[in-house]
Every structure is written in C-alpha cells, then in structure tokens.
Design an enzyme around this catalytic site. Structure first.
Site, PDB file in Angstrom:
ATOM      1  N   GLU A  73      -6.410  11.207  -7.385  1.00 32.47           N
ATOM      2  CA  GLU A  73      -5.150  11.957  -7.529  1.00 32.47           C
ATOM      3  C   GLU A  73      -5.129  12.801  -8.800  1.00 32.47           C
ATOM      4  OE1 GLU A  73      -3.190  12.419  -5.227  1.00 32.47           O
ATOM      5  OE2 GLU A  73      -2.732  10.618  -4.071  1.00 32.47           O
ATOM      6  N   HIS A  92       1.542   7.494 -11.771  1.00 35.04           N
ATOM      7  CA  HIS A  92       1.760   7.408 -10.317  1.00 35.04           C
ATOM      8  C   HIS A  92       1.572   5.957  -9.890  1.00 35.04           C
ATOM      9  CE1 HIS A  92       1.480   7.587  -6.079  1.00 35.04           C
ATOM     10  NE2 HIS A  92       0.167   7.420  -6.048  1.00 35.04           N
ATOM     11  N   HIS A  94       3.112   2.654  -6.818  1.00 40.15           N
ATOM     12  CA  HIS A  94       3.751   2.344  -5.540  1.00 40.15           C
ATOM     13  C   HIS A  94       4.728   1.178  -5.728  1.00 40.15           C
ATOM     14  CE1 HIS A  94      -0.398   3.669  -3.685  1.00 40.15           C
ATOM     15  NE2 HIS A  94       0.263   4.690  -4.213  1.00 40.15           N
ATOM     16  N   HIS A 155       4.722   7.029   0.651  1.00 45.01           N
ATOM     17  CA  HIS A 155       3.618   6.872  -0.309  1.00 45.01           C
ATOM     18  C   HIS A 155       4.060   6.115  -1.567  1.00 45.01           C
ATOM     19  CE1 HIS A 155      -0.011   8.958  -2.436  1.00 45.01           C
ATOM     20  NE2 HIS A 155       0.213   7.743  -2.892  1.00 45.01           N
TER      21      HIS A 155
HETATM   22 ZN   LIG Z   1      -0.695   6.585  -4.385  1.00 43.49          ZN
END
Ligand SMILES: [Zn+2]
Length: 254
Positions: A73, A92, A94, A155
């Site tokens: 990413e 980033h 989750h 996501h």
């Molecule tokens: Zn991710």
C-alpha cells in the site's frame, strides 16, 4: 516539509496497532516523512508485532525504495504525501468497529460526539477499490485532502497527522468513535449536536492538541530529562556515587 518520526516510532506504533487489535497478522501499514529527504515505511508481509527497526524500509524523496521492500500500500501513502505537504505520517489499519461501519456503508458524518468533533472531525467513506491499486491510492488521497481520517469501504481505515504518534492516536480515536457510533445506533440512533455547537467545538481545536513528549535523557532511557529536578542529572549521579563510595569503601567505587 513535515518530519514525521524515525524507525523507533514506526516500530512503537506498529506494534501498538497489533496490541490494540487494530490489525491481524500482516494487515496494515505505517509510514513517516523524513523532511525533504525521503520516507520510512513498514515492510511488506511482516506481522506488525514482529516489527524491528532494521526491517523498516527506506524510500527516497520520489517514493522509490532505497532499502527494504515497502508495504504493497506504499503508493497510497505516497499519493497522500504528495497532496498533503503538512502530513508527516500515515497509518492504515483494519480496526474492527471502524471496519464494520465501512463494510456496511456508513461514514461517520454526523457530529454527535463532542470531543471527536474537536480531534477528528467527520470521517467520510471512500467507495470500494481493490487493495494496493492506483485507483484506491487516488481516491483515498483525494478524500484526505479535506480530512485527517477516512473509512475505506469493505476494507479498513486511514489516518494522517504531522507525526506517527498523532496519526496513530487518530486511529485510536476513530475506532473508539466508531464503537460509540455503533452502540448509539443500537440504542435508536445518535442525536447530532446543533450546528452552532459544532462550530464552537471546532474553534476549541487548538486548545485540545496533544501535548508533546519531552525528549528522553538518552535514546536508551525511557525517563524524561530532569529539568524539573525529578530525575538525576549526570553530575548529580556522579556526586551521589562518589558519596556512596566514600561511605562504603569496601564496594570499590571511586
Ligand atoms: Zn488494508
């Protein structure tokens, strides 16, 4: 250009993402801008709890890897840095509550939690794009041009800040806000604050900024420098050891 932190910050807050349950296994990624010199990023394919300083990837000012293999990413991180010169770090993850909202098509766009209005603002939902693609990178970066946190449909979430610590704590605030949002929905729905109150709260933002951590005595010591007399300075420690040595000559301290 913002300077977002060093390898130690990447490791500290990367491991914390795992400890707080915001990522599982190899999920998630963090990066920091090194002024105008380049960037640091978490490596691809490594669980965040196994992060160490020597595996952090280094990239040049154009986003090209110099050492290590950055997260898949990374193009999303770099797209954000290009659009936001004030951003020094990108996180980033989750986190389950925020990701649950993102999976069910919710943005956090109603101002119902006073402190979240001050520290986070509203959190838009970016429509689904395949992970690790240029389309996702562009959508997330464009949306973050007016926000410090976004949800990514089906996501997870991205937060930004002037440094890794701030970006990490925005992720923590986002997850807590998402959890409260969900509970409020289960209780019949949160009641938004009136617009004039929201404007007033936004004006309080500067007074609610996170305090900076004082510099440590040395890079191996967790305690803060002893300007306030709470901790011993080097010369005080030497004097104390000398006194100790004269009191107990058998210890061999000179
Ligand atoms: Zn991710």
């Amino acid at each position: 250009m913002a300077d977002g932190g060093g390898r130690r910050d990447i490791v500290t807050y990367g491991v914390r993402l795992h400890e707080r349950g915001f990522v599982a296994a190899t999920d998630g990624n963090l990066s920091a801008r090194l002024g105008d010199k380049g960037f640091l990023a978490t490596p691809t394919g490594l669980p965040k709890e196994e992060l160490r300083e020597e595996v952090v990837a280094v990239l040049d000012g154009e986003g090209r890897p110099l050492s290590g293999k950055p997260s898949s990413e990374w193009p999303m991180h770099y797209a954000i840095y290009r659009l936001r010169p004030d951003v020094g770090a990108v996180v980033h993850a989750h986190p389950p509550f925020a990701t649950a909202l993102a999976c069910s098509g919710h943005a956090i766009d109603r101002p119902f939690l006073s402190e979240a209005v001050i520290s986070l603002g509203t959190v838009p939902l970016v429509p689904f794009e395949l992970p690790s693609t240029g389309e996702l990178a562009e959508r997330v970066a464009r949306t973050l041009s007016g926000h410090d946190a976004v949800l990514m449909a089906n996501h997870g979430a991205v937060t930004v800040g002037p440094d890794v610590r701030t970006a990490y704590y925005r992720m923590e605030t986002l997850e807590q806000t998402a959890r409260i949002f969900l509970y409020a929905e289960l209780l019949g729905g949160g009641r938004p604050l009136p617009q004039d109150t929201v404007e007033h709260l936004k004006g309080l933002g500067a007074g609610y900024r996170m305090a900076e951590l004082p510099a440590p005595v040395c890079e191996h010591c967790p305690v803060a420098a002893g300007e306030d007399g709470l901790y011993l300075r080097r010369e005080e420690l030497v004097k104390l050891l000398a006194e100790f040595g004269s009191l107990y000559p058998g210890m061999g301290i000179k």
